[in-house]
Design a protein around this motif. Sequence first.
Motif, PDB file in Angstrom:
ATOM      1  N   ARG A 196      45.870 -23.088 -56.593  1.00  0.00           N
ATOM      2  CA  ARG A 196      44.988 -22.642 -57.667  1.00  0.00           C
ATOM      3  C   ARG A 196      45.625 -21.521 -58.486  1.00  0.00           C
ATOM      4  NH1 ARG A 196      39.030 -22.731 -54.663  1.00  0.00           N
ATOM      5  NH2 ARG A 196      38.928 -25.007 -54.457  1.00  0.00           N
ATOM      6  N   LEU A 197      46.303 -20.642 -57.806  1.00  0.00           N
ATOM      7  CA  LEU A 197      46.999 -19.564 -58.521  1.00  0.00           C
ATOM      8  C   LEU A 197      48.087 -20.130 -59.422  1.00  0.00           C
ATOM      9  CD1 LEU A 197      47.139 -16.467 -58.798  1.00  0.00           C
ATOM     10  CD2 LEU A 197      48.886 -16.468 -57.006  1.00  0.00           C
ATOM     11  N   SER A 198      48.794 -21.137 -58.930  1.00  0.00           N
ATOM     12  CA  SER A 198      49.835 -21.782 -59.733  1.00  0.00           C
ATOM     13  C   SER A 198      49.232 -22.462 -60.953  1.00  0.00           C
ATOM     14  CB  SER A 198      50.587 -22.789 -58.870  1.00  0.00           C
ATOM     15  OG  SER A 198      51.501 -23.530 -59.645  1.00  0.00           O
ATOM     16  N   GLU A 199      48.120 -23.158 -60.757  1.00  0.00           N
ATOM     17  CA  GLU A 199      47.461 -23.837 -61.875  1.00  0.00           C
ATOM     18  C   GLU A 199      46.945 -22.838 -62.901  1.00  0.00           C
ATOM     19  OE1 GLU A 199      43.899 -27.109 -62.694  1.00  0.00           O
ATOM     20  OE2 GLU A 199      44.313 -26.390 -60.656  1.00  0.00           O
ATOM     21  N   PHE A 200      46.422 -21.707 -62.399  1.00  0.00           N
ATOM     22  CA  PHE A 200      45.913 -20.684 -63.313  1.00  0.00           C
ATOM     23  C   PHE A 200      47.014 -20.157 -64.226  1.00  0.00           C
ATOM     24  CE2 PHE A 200      45.308 -16.185 -64.267  1.00  0.00           C
ATOM     25  CZ  PHE A 200      44.091 -16.215 -64.922  1.00  0.00           C
ATOM     26  N   TYR A 225      40.154 -18.883 -62.366  1.00  0.00           N
ATOM     27  CA  TYR A 225      40.263 -17.506 -61.874  1.00  0.00           C
ATOM     28  C   TYR A 225      39.227 -17.226 -60.786  1.00  0.00           C
ATOM     29  CZ  TYR A 225      39.841 -12.414 -61.972  1.00  0.00           C
ATOM     30  OH  TYR A 225      39.759 -11.097 -61.614  1.00  0.00           O
ATOM     31  N   LEU A 226      37.995 -17.658 -61.044  1.00  0.00           N
ATOM     32  CA  LEU A 226      36.922 -17.400 -60.084  1.00  0.00           C
ATOM     33  C   LEU A 226      37.111 -18.185 -58.787  1.00  0.00           C
ATOM     34  CD1 LEU A 226      33.874 -17.341 -62.520  1.00  0.00           C
ATOM     35  CD2 LEU A 226      35.018 -15.402 -61.452  1.00  0.00           C
ATOM     36  N   GLN A 227      37.697 -19.361 -58.879  1.00  0.00           N
ATOM     37  CA  GLN A 227      37.980 -20.127 -57.661  1.00  0.00           C
ATOM     38  C   GLN A 227      38.968 -19.377 -56.762  1.00  0.00           C
ATOM     39  OE1 GLN A 227      39.171 -24.152 -58.491  1.00  0.00           O
ATOM     40  NE2 GLN A 227      37.436 -24.513 -59.870  1.00  0.00           N
ATOM     41  N   ILE A 228      39.943 -18.751 -57.411  1.00  0.00           N
ATOM     42  CA  ILE A 228      40.898 -17.955 -56.639  1.00  0.00           C
ATOM     43  C   ILE A 228      40.183 -16.788 -55.983  1.00  0.00           C
ATOM     44  CG2 ILE A 228      42.964 -16.510 -56.808  1.00  0.00           C
ATOM     45  CD1 ILE A 228      43.809 -18.304 -59.182  1.00  0.00           C
ATOM     46  N   ARG A 232      39.193 -15.560 -51.820  1.00  0.00           N
ATOM     47  CA  ARG A 232      39.354 -14.226 -51.250  1.00  0.00           C
ATOM     48  C   ARG A 232      38.039 -13.683 -50.699  1.00  0.00           C
ATOM     49  NH1 ARG A 232      41.019 -10.412 -55.523  1.00  0.00           N
ATOM     50  NH2 ARG A 232      41.035  -8.951 -53.775  1.00  0.00           N
ATOM     51  N   PHE A 233      36.968 -13.787 -51.502  1.00  0.00           N
ATOM     52  CA  PHE A 233      35.722 -13.121 -51.157  1.00  0.00           C
ATOM     53  C   PHE A 233      34.709 -14.018 -50.444  1.00  0.00           C
ATOM     54  CE2 PHE A 233      37.351 -10.670 -54.810  1.00  0.00           C
ATOM     55  CZ  PHE A 233      37.393  -9.409 -54.230  1.00  0.00           C
ATOM     56  N   GLY A 234      34.904 -15.326 -50.499  1.00  0.00           N
ATOM     57  CA  GLY A 234      33.978 -16.228 -49.822  1.00  0.00           C
ATOM     58  C   GLY A 234      32.590 -16.161 -50.395  1.00  0.00           C
ATOM     59  N   ASP A 235      31.593 -16.096 -49.518  1.00  0.00           N
ATOM     60  CA  ASP A 235      30.191 -16.107 -49.951  1.00  0.00           C
ATOM     61  C   ASP A 235      29.770 -14.814 -50.622  1.00  0.00           C
ATOM     62  OD1 ASP A 235      29.965 -18.630 -48.938  1.00  0.00           O
ATOM     63  OD2 ASP A 235      29.233 -17.973 -46.970  1.00  0.00           O
TER      64      ASP A 235
END
Length: 257
Positions: A196-200, A225-228, A232-235
């Motif tokens: 996801r970071l690569s795609e961003f 960005y939010l998916q990344i 990290r933050f989960g729920d």
Amino acid sequence: MRHPLTGKAIYLYLLIWGLIISIHSLLLHQLYGFTVADCFIDASVFYVPLAGFGLSLYYLVRYFRDPEGIKFTNIVAHLLAALIIAVVISYGWRQAMRQLYEAPEVQNYIDGNLGWHVVSGTLMLILILMFYYLMDNLYNLRIRETREKSLESLLRDTEMEMLRFQINPHFIFNSLNSISALTMENPVKAQEMVLRLSEFFRNALGKNREAVHSLRDELKQVDLYLQIERVRFGDRLQIENDIDEKCLDLLVPALIL
């Protein structure tokens, strides 16, 4: 800049001189009673060389053109050139007409109108010079406008490039730290986050990225960005979108959100 009197413009130029010759011939016929053919010859002998020199005056304007603007010395030089050309053509007309016609009344007409030919010829050449100055200034104005638009476009592109590279460094560092931590704890999530970071970054910093795109595309970028961040933050990270469908096709600067 090429000569302004080229292409269709040269036909208009010749048409104007043809009208001048015709009017001059008609006036001579009315005032002096000369034949139409003689009047036409008289006018042609004077105006045809004048028209030819009028075309060449453009190169004089171009040669003496100053990028900083029109200077008084250039104006004086061009006026003197117009006067000299008019004098030469007028005396040439006088000699030619005296050779063609020996009648006393014609000779008197020739001698009596020499000064008028000098003055009228000078004025016509000055009008042509003014036209060349106008066309040259218009051309330079278009060049400046084109350069300004090019610079404005370059400035916008540069600003967009700066914006693309101003992504929060903390986001990058935190993402890499999270990937590092997930590598040991959850390799699958670590791999997902790398992808996801690569795609961003591919979308945000790619060479084919447009400076302006639809709000729909901008929201897709934000979602990456939010998916990344969600990895990290989960729920702890909750996202809610409240966007009117009519707004999705509006154009916005890339990365503005």
